[in-house]
Scaffold this motif. Structure first.
Motif, PDB file in Angstrom:
ATOM      1  N   UNK A   1      10.598  15.616  35.695  1.00  0.00           N
ATOM      2  CA  UNK A   1       9.183  15.341  35.444  1.00  0.00           C
ATOM      3  C   UNK A   1       8.678  15.920  34.112  1.00  0.00           C
ATOM      4  N   UNK A   2       9.309  17.014  33.682  1.00  0.00           N
ATOM      5  CA  UNK A   2       8.861  17.639  32.437  1.00  0.00           C
ATOM      6  C   UNK A   2       9.298  16.848  31.200  1.00  0.00           C
ATOM      7  N   UNK A   3      10.169  15.853  31.394  1.00  0.00           N
ATOM      8  CA  UNK A   3      10.514  14.961  30.279  1.00  0.00           C
ATOM      9  C   UNK A   3       9.260  14.273  29.757  1.00  0.00           C
ATOM     10  N   UNK A   4       8.365  13.912  30.676  1.00  0.00           N
ATOM     11  CA  UNK A   4       7.132  13.237  30.264  1.00  0.00           C
ATOM     12  C   UNK A   4       6.262  14.168  29.422  1.00  0.00           C
ATOM     13  N   UNK A   5       6.170  15.432  29.837  1.00  0.00           N
ATOM     14  CA  UNK A   5       5.380  16.404  29.080  1.00  0.00           C
ATOM     15  C   UNK A   5       5.972  16.584  27.687  1.00  0.00           C
ATOM     16  N   UNK A   6       7.296  16.704  27.612  1.00  0.00           N
ATOM     17  CA  UNK A   6       7.957  16.863  26.313  1.00  0.00           C
ATOM     18  C   UNK A   6       7.741  15.631  25.450  1.00  0.00           C
ATOM     19  N   UNK A   7       7.825  14.449  26.065  1.00  0.00           N
ATOM     20  CA  UNK A   7       7.628  13.209  25.319  1.00  0.00           C
ATOM     21  C   UNK A   7       6.219  13.159  24.729  1.00  0.00           C
ATOM     22  N   UNK A   8       5.227  13.534  25.526  1.00  0.00           N
ATOM     23  CA  UNK A   8       3.842  13.508  25.053  1.00  0.00           C
ATOM     24  C   UNK A   8       3.642  14.494  23.913  1.00  0.00           C
TER      25      UNK A   8
END
Length: 206
Positions: A106-113
């Motif tokens: 789920x933290x992939x999305x945070x990193x992507x943003x």
């Protein structure tokens, strides 16, 4: 930072809110399909768009294309259940700045943003490696033979849309869609529309 989430599953939107809850100065905007997503983008001009590929009616790829036609500098992250590197490669080709799999961390999305928000690009490390080292296997994948527009038309045909309906949905002519359907059959080595739909389902396009 204003972030537009376009996803037709309320639980996914809720999950995105939870993941981003600790992010300071983030304002989330939401839409459930391409049409409402396009309206929100045009009126609110978010800093980043997180777009699910599998939306009702036209796909997230088509929405991304429309947004980028209107604003070539738009920052888009494609979000999908499909972790096939072909989908990520197509997202990059149309101008997306990132691709995140819903089945990943789920933290992939945070990193992507964070990365896209700074003007960069983002792929999860495992997916980046898959693309980088796929080599001949990637080129030989039947999906790699199709353009993003062909994948969109294939998806709509597999959903039972007529050629006329597809033409209306993708803002194209009947003749163009019919020709594209014929070209896809030639590329994939299938003879009938039924075989084309079967391929769409088996490859995860449908």
């Amino acid at each position: 930072m204003r972030i537009l989430i376009v996803d037709d599953h309320p639980i996914v939107a809720s999950g995105c809110r939870a993941v981003l809850a600790d992010e300071p100065a983030v304002v989330l905007l939401e839409a459930c399909d391409a049409e409402s997503g396009e309206r929100v983008f045009n009126t609110e001009r978010p800093d980043i768009c997180v777009i699910d590929i599998n939306l009702p009616t036209v796909s997230g790829f088509e929405l991304a294309r429309r947004i980028l036609v209107r604003d070539a500098s738009a920052r888009i992250i494609m979000f999908s259940m499909n972790d096939d590197p072909v989908f990520a490669a197509r997202a990059i080709e149309i101008g997306a700045k990132g691709y995140v799999s819903k089945t990943g961390d789920p933290h992939d999305l945070v990193e992507a943003i964070h990365e896209v928000g700074k003007g960069g690009e983002y792929l999860p490390p495992a997916m980046a490696r898959s693309i980088a080292f796929a080599g001949p296997a990637f080129a030989q994948s039947p999906l790699s033979k199709l353009t993003t527009r062909e994948m969109e038309i294939l998806r709509l045909l597999s959903a039972g849309k007529s050629l006329s309906e597809v033409a209306w949905l993708v803002h194209s002519s009947y003749k163009t869609v019919a020709n594209t359907s014929s070209i896809m059959r030639q590329k994939l080595g299938v003879r009938t529309s039924v075989e084309l739909v079967r391929f769409a389902i088996e490859s995860g396009v449908a």
